[in-house]
Design an enzyme around this catalytic site. Structure first.
Site, short mmCIF file in Angstrom:
data_model
loop_
_atom_site.label_atom_id
_atom_site.label_comp_id
_atom_site.label_asym_id
_atom_site.label_seq_id
_atom_site.Cartn_x
_atom_site.Cartn_y
_atom_site.Cartn_z
CD GLU A 84 0.06 0.34 -2.97
OE1 GLU A 84 -1.12 -0.02 -2.81
OE2 GLU A 84 0.89 0.32 -2.05
CG ASP A 161 -0.25 -5.47 1.95
OD1 ASP A 161 -0.99 -4.54 2.34
OD2 ASP A 161 0.52 -5.37 0.98
#
Length: 239
Positions: A84, A161
């Site tokens: 992250e 992603d």
């Protein structure tokens, strides 16, 4: 966005920030958000709904409830923190990226963490530059894992992603006319390209790959340059 008069609002509440983070919410959705925030404030013994309460409610609606009882190993938490952190830093150091509003490794729904970005104004369309930046940000998590833990230790955490990045890159090539080689044409890829010639399909996939490789390299350059910041941010998320 209006808060019902019977709900007291704390001085730190900025409704424009909440509005920017809730695109597509109906009046009923917003009322539900306020109700959840008011309930949290009441449970915390507060007399008014704070900005933190409203953000909590927004995250709960959009990402699911916090999984406080989830047993997450320290190794997994560390991977998630750098993952992250990679997304966040690529956004922070990329001109044209949406401002980072929040980064967390608190598990919600099926996610072990998230980075939330908020537009600073209403978006009616997205430019090629903005799309390229979004591809860079998508690659930030995978690249961070690779740089910190090594290529053989990257996890499946980047799956969504990569799906998001591939979908956007393919749309840039087949729908938005943003590939010089494919040209200013629109191709129907709903059937995974079966209705087009093999030559055209291979050209499209080549261009999609180039967009993704460019994004990967950009993310790698940013995170290599700001390696100390990546460690600092990951450590902050782990606290």
């Amino acid at each position: 966005m209006l808060i019902p008069t019977q709900v007291l609002k704390a001085d730190d509440v900025d409704l424009m920030i909440i509005a920017r983070g809730t695109p597509g919410f109906s009046g009923a959705d917003l009322a539900n958000l306020v109700n959840i925030a008011a309930l949290k404030a009441a449970m915390d013994g507060a007399k008014a709904v704070s900005m933190e309460d409203l953000k909590y409610a927004k995250d709960k609606i959009m990402m699911g409830s916090e999984r406080k009882s989830a047993v997450i190993s320290e190794e997994s938490r560390k991977f998630t923190a750098f993952h992250e952190g990679g997304h966040a830093l690529v956004a922070i150091h990329n001109d044209g990226a949406l401002p980072v509003d929040k980064a967390t490794i608190v598990p919600r729904g099926m996610s072990l963490g998230m980075v939330a970005q908020l537009p600073d104004k209403d978006e009616t369309s997205v430019s090629r530059k903005q799309m390229l930046v979004r591809l860079d940000v998508c690659m930030g998590g995978r690249v961070a894992e690779e740089l910190i833990f090594g290529e053989n230790e990257v996890t499946s955490g980047a799956s969504s992603d990569l799906q998001q990045a591939t979908s956007l890159a393919r749309a840039m090539v087949t729908k938005y006319g943003m590939s010089e080689l494919v040209g200013f044409v629109s191709h129907n890829y709903d059937d995974t390209g079966k209705s087009m010639s093999t030559e055209t399909r291979l050209l499209i996939e080549k261009e999609v790959r180039q967009f993704l490789e460019r994004a990967y390299n950009n993310a790698k350059t940013i995170l290599t340059t700001h390696n100390k910041e990546l460690h600092a941010l990951a450590n902050a998320l782990l606290c």
